[in-house]
Design a protein around this motif. Structure first.
Motif, mmCIF file in Angstrom:
data_model
loop_
_atom_site.group_PDB
_atom_site.id
_atom_site.type_symbol
_atom_site.label_atom_id
_atom_site.label_comp_id
_atom_site.label_asym_id
_atom_site.label_seq_id
_atom_site.Cartn_x
_atom_site.Cartn_y
_atom_site.Cartn_z
ATOM 1 N N UNK B 60 0.807 -1.228 0.000
ATOM 2 C CA UNK B 60 0.000 0.000 0.000
ATOM 3 C C UNK B 60 0.834 1.270 0.000
ATOM 4 N N UNK B 139 3.308 9.312 -2.857
ATOM 5 C CA UNK B 139 2.337 8.520 -3.606
ATOM 6 C C UNK B 139 1.936 9.284 -4.862
ATOM 7 N N UNK C 2 -2.506 6.415 -0.348
ATOM 8 C CA UNK C 2 -1.842 5.125 -0.484
ATOM 9 C C UNK C 2 -1.984 4.642 -1.931
ATOM 10 N N UNK C 3 -1.153 3.657 -2.242
ATOM 11 C CA UNK C 3 -1.228 3.080 -3.577
ATOM 12 C C UNK C 3 -2.556 2.335 -3.743
ATOM 13 N N UNK C 4 -3.161 2.399 -4.902
ATOM 14 C CA UNK C 4 -4.347 1.612 -5.241
ATOM 15 C C UNK C 4 -5.608 2.005 -4.473
ATOM 16 N N UNK C 5 -5.566 3.158 -3.813
ATOM 17 C CA UNK C 5 -6.787 3.658 -3.175
ATOM 18 C C UNK C 5 -7.019 5.054 -3.739
#
Lengths: 141, 141, 141, 141, 141, 141, 141, 141, 141, 141
Positions: B60, B139, C2-5
């Protein structure tokens, strides 16, 4: 961490187990159980599976011997065979308590019962039919 | 539980990871680390070991690429060989970040660094030398 | 972040989505919905429109496949044609879940349903008939 | 929502803007800024970009005319050209305040300044060099 | 203080007006109204009279156009003539909303209605029959 | 109450012992010790004497083996003979830990040390020189 | 500790006894009683037995002389002989109050009565049938 | 302390008297009244007798003239003669309000009425039949 | 509202005035003063001007006669003539206290002094140079 | 109220006296003392004078015999004769403790000492020079 207490049993969980008295109940809920919406006393144990928690709890807390069924399980739809996780539970319980006497509740009866329990432990258990309620017995030193 | 988030990453931990910004640090502390006395933002993940949490976090959160050492480890006394857990960490980090650049802090320097981190995650990790600090990167969607 | 959110999914919202279990519901309310007076768990996402939030949520949370209608929409007065926002919702849902099965509730039935939901997300959506309720499904890793 | 207040300006943000007095400062932080660790009064506006928030704030709050630089921006490394977001800011400020007088702070000076501000607004702005501090002026009806 | 918001409208009051949605109600109670015992969300505006607050609120908040009577007043005993404060209210409302449609509630009906309102504003208004309830309408930018 | 935990060890005390890590200290204070003014984490065990609490704690918590003196006692004025309670303590400690290595602190040094401990347990112990500090060791399952 | 107050009577317990008025009741519960789930005002006195607490309370608090039974005991199953702890209680009560007038409640009636009491004191008493409820009388200086 | 406010009227009590509106009631309870169990808003005035408090309150707060009995007293058992404290109350009330109109409530009716009052003041009054309820009137500057 | 207390003096303000002792100070800040950032005890009196509040406070609270200057005013820049609001303050103070002895503090000295005051009252006063600090004197009944 | 505790000793005060240990201090402050600004643990006993509170406290709490002066009084300006209230204090102390050994502190030294005390009791005492600090001694049953 302390001696003789399994590391999956968190400080909050031990505190709650100690506060419970004869007849109070605790729910071990699987990872998809709507735990937060069914209790005011929630213990999250993310990343843990139920069997090791059950074992850790029974090492500390006796089950009620004054009632017929100190253990409650959640029935679900039309079942072909007995869920294998129940067999795991039975062995863990027998190991500590000698016998295993469980009743089976319909999903929504189980939910209602969970609401009136002293606390719910939210695990990350992924097995089906893995929800279980334990009724605390009398501790004698 | 949610899709694409490992079950050992608790709701509180995800919330904290999201709140962290570029340069904020998080400590993954082993089961004997004095976590509660060294932070005001404590996440307990009893029953879990560090590698799976590290993996879940890095899935994440990116590491900081603006500093030389985005990872800090705790040195301890006279060491004969490199702790095997460090190798595990290195592989997990390399898997997500391609490279692994870590600095090594003396025990009490590590404690001080932990105190100024954004949060400490208290695991039940039992391996020696397993404490690790991660610095969050930028990010970009 | 965060990544992917998606960035419109706030830390509090992710925490709430994670806490929800099978069968718990969440309301995405438009900018004029009386959200604060109809829930005890309110997430404000001022400045955001519903479609991107819906997309961000469904990327993380599966819908319930055990019920006929995992989606509820709010009917309103005499409608000439299907609101265009419903078409947007349908496409987003189909994208993640393959099918779109929604029931339609009268305004005050919708309000009552919203009150018993796990949480309400207050958006700044300005489209008419844009309120929507999602029922969480089972997460399997 | 209310008349004459942009929908991205949340209830908490308006309350904070009203509580601020002459000389108090507010930070609009981009999506990677370590906001939570640099303030005790945090307003999250996830999913929003800074320009529209800046516009919404200046529509309500005058800048300080008693100081030379009511606006502070964050310098960063070796810059080739003026960041385009600064041009956007300048136009928005000029639109409300007629002139745009900004000072430029090094990264860590900016962090220190942010810590002593009245509040930080955490946006999801993704442009580089987008952090900005505003000093409130005198309101005269 | 902020631009375009009257100084008698406190930070807490603006926050509450923003949180309210379509159909939520707010009570402007005179100085002798038992406000604290009839609400869980109390805004005190000691030293202020109701007309200026009413004006400040309507400048920000539209009245409900979906109901017959967006305004409620409190009848009281046998009245000889229409209270002069009602004329003041009517003018302020007409100024913002074009028309003034009010219903009249008996004292104890008014008390019950006040209890279910979103909030009560306790003023120091001394005029008789000065209590008034406003129902919020839809905000369209 | 739970199995294998002495009844004088309260739920709060077990929770605190579990939260403590390697090197954290806990004070067992006699009935006249100014406990509340020397700690932010106070556990009252009124009506209990120290030896049984010491025994209950050591049954759960190992002492630190990395320092020379895991036990600290409070010296006091000119002492004729070794206080008998120290003998009791020594036996209890030896029973669990094999050896008993204690340092002796002047009254005000002891107070300062107590202030920086993780917690203070306020007992009703009446013996003189009965205050004792324990440093937690490493738990290995 | 204070003069003339037994050391097992904790600060919280004295505060509660003082707050109680004529007719308010307090429960002394044994170590297995489900105390935390049956009251909102819980005093834990872990490690203490009931007789000394009863003695300490009656030294401070008179029993109600306006009702027939100021003392309530919990009946349980088929009893062969009078529990010896009841004899202990009787002597302690007679010592302070001259007479001992007790009623006997079935287990679940006792639980209901406990729920409506002002407070429950959770002791570590291990004797059977040891639960007791006291009704406070009038204090005259 | 402030000018023109008797020293027995505490800061909390004045605040509560100011918050009360027309028709709200306040109970002055004697030293044995079960005050804490009959209200959620308790003001303790230990060491004070009721007459001086009554005088201090009526100096600030008018009684209700819209009801027949703005004063309520508690009847108790078979009374031979009128309690002398009632004569004291009557004189204090007449001094401020010209007339004294009281109703008499049975003990348990009085308790119920006390529960719905805005607040209870717990005095140390020792006279019998000394409990009294006051209904606040309209304040006109 | 209460008799003999001006309606602009809120319940919280009276409570604070009563809690203050000899030598404690209170700040009456104008509408642009950075009140919230300069105190931990803030009383908002939005919509009110300072003179009526000053009058209401001095009606209840005496000024300190043990110091030379019980009143402090804030100097500001190069002043041509004495601000007219100071004349208003002088008359109000003389009316209650016979004499008016004030010292004048530079802006930032005033800010520092305000920070150490017992409380700040945030008014909506719009006059320039209207900030004023009062030092409480001794109350003698 | 309880037996053997004077009615002016409130529940909170007894709780605090019990929590105090050997060497902790408590201040009995007169009605004009700036109590709230000099302590974080404040007990208000409005309407009470100091002598009866002193008597009530000493009936429960012994003074420290390990220090030369267990009592501290506040000197003030140029005094002609010994304040009569000191004589009253001396008699009350001698009555319980046999001897009266007091030191005298300048006003601002007294204030500093009060700040570091365990608690301050705010009385309504009106006598001059009436402030007094007591140091708690050792309780032996």
């Amino acid at each position: 961490m302390l001696k003789n207490i399994k590391s999956c049993i968190s400080p909050d969980l031990v505190k709650i187990l100690m506060e419970m008295g004869h007849g109070d109940e605790i729910v071990l809920a699987d990872g998809n159980f709507p735990a937060a919406s069914h209790t005011k006393r929630l213990v999250r144990l993310d990343g843990n599976e139920t069997p090791e928690i059950l074992e850790g709890i029974l090492h500390l807390m006796p089950l009620d011997t004054y009632v017929e069924y100190p253990v409650s399980l959640m029935m679900h739809g039309v079942e072909v065979s007995r869920p294998s996780i129940w067999q795991v539970y039975e062995e863990i319980v027998r190991n500590e308590e000698n016998h295993f006497k469980a009743q089976y509740l319909e999903r929504f009866d189980f939910y209602e019962r969970a609401k009136s329990a002293y606390a719910i432990v939210a695990t990350s258990e992924k097995a089906l039919y893995a929800n279980i309620i334990l009724k605390k017995g009398v501790v004698t030193e």
